[in-house]
Design a protein around this motif. Structure first.
Motif, short mmCIF file in Angstrom:
data_model
loop_
_atom_site.label_atom_id
_atom_site.label_comp_id
_atom_site.label_asym_id
_atom_site.label_seq_id
_atom_site.Cartn_x
_atom_site.Cartn_y
_atom_site.Cartn_z
N VAL A 1 56.52 48.00 41.36
CA VAL A 1 55.83 46.71 41.35
C VAL A 1 54.72 46.70 42.40
O VAL A 1 53.60 46.24 42.13
CB VAL A 1 56.84 45.55 41.58
N VAL A 2 55.01 47.21 43.60
CA VAL A 2 54.00 47.25 44.66
C VAL A 2 52.80 48.09 44.23
O VAL A 2 51.65 47.71 44.43
CB VAL A 2 54.61 47.78 45.98
N LEU B 1 47.08 48.27 42.19
CA LEU B 1 46.07 48.79 41.26
C LEU B 1 45.39 47.69 40.44
O LEU B 1 44.48 47.98 39.67
CB LEU B 1 46.71 49.82 40.32
N GLN B 2 45.79 46.45 40.61
CA GLN B 2 45.24 45.39 39.77
C GLN B 2 43.74 45.16 39.99
O GLN B 2 43.06 44.68 39.10
CB GLN B 2 46.02 44.09 39.95
N LEU C 1 45.24 51.33 36.26
CA LEU C 1 46.13 50.78 35.23
C LEU C 1 45.62 51.15 33.85
O LEU C 1 44.41 51.12 33.60
CB LEU C 1 46.20 49.26 35.35
N THR C 2 46.52 51.47 32.97
CA THR C 2 46.18 51.65 31.56
C THR C 2 46.16 50.26 30.91
O THR C 2 46.59 49.28 31.54
CB THR C 2 47.24 52.52 30.85
N GLU D 1 50.02 39.69 34.84
CA GLU D 1 50.48 38.30 34.89
C GLU D 1 51.94 38.19 35.33
O GLU D 1 52.25 37.40 36.23
CB GLU D 1 50.26 37.59 33.55
N PRO D 2 52.86 38.96 34.74
CA PRO D 2 54.25 38.86 35.22
C PRO D 2 54.39 39.24 36.69
O PRO D 2 55.15 38.60 37.43
CB PRO D 2 55.01 39.86 34.33
N ILE D 3 53.66 40.24 37.16
CA ILE D 3 53.74 40.64 38.56
C ILE D 3 53.14 39.54 39.45
O ILE D 3 53.68 39.26 40.53
CB ILE D 3 53.09 42.01 38.79
N ALA D 4 52.07 38.92 39.00
CA ALA D 4 51.49 37.81 39.77
C ALA D 4 52.50 36.67 39.89
O ALA D 4 52.62 36.06 40.97
CB ALA D 4 50.20 37.33 39.11
N MET D 5 53.22 36.39 38.82
CA MET D 5 54.23 35.33 38.86
C MET D 5 55.35 35.69 39.83
O MET D 5 55.81 34.84 40.60
CB MET D 5 54.77 35.06 37.46
#
Length: 116
Positions: free
Chosen positions: A21-22, A27-28, A78-79, A87-91
């Protein structure tokens, strides 16, 4: 839904790791070099980062681009599949920021109760 041969369970096993996750979060904003990812991660060793990158690449979430330069340069990004996790990681990040202190307080309280 989460039987041993279920694709959803396989997906969770790939991403439900602290360093996965980190790394995906780091990489976002675009491609990063290995050393940049170490610096952004806040505590990952180079070895564990390499293992994490290989696992994420092997599951189609990140891409490794090697440039024929002297010295050689490698970047990770990121691919399209990996970008679907933004979005899920941001949440999750928002939740962690909002409730992280509560978790720490509970852990400290539970630890104090165990020593008494």
């Amino acid at each position: 839904m989460f039987m041993s041969d279920c694709p959803a369970r396989t997906a969770l096993e790939v991403i439900a790791n602290k360093w996965s996750v980190v790394t995906l979060y780091a990489l976002q904003d675009g491609p990063k070099r290995h050393s940049e990812l170490v610096a952004l991660s806040g505590g990952i060793s180079r070895k564990v980062l390499t293992q994490t990158l290989r696992r994420l690449q092997g599951n189609g979430l990140i891409d490794r681009q090697r440039y024929a330069e002297a010295p050689p340069r490698v970047e990770y990004s990121l691919t399209p599949l990996g970008r679907t996790l933004q979005e899920p990681i941001a949440m999750l990040t928002e939740w962690a920021q909002a409730h992280g202190e509560e978790l720490v307080d509970f852990q400290e309280s539970a630890a104090a109760n165990q020593t008494h």
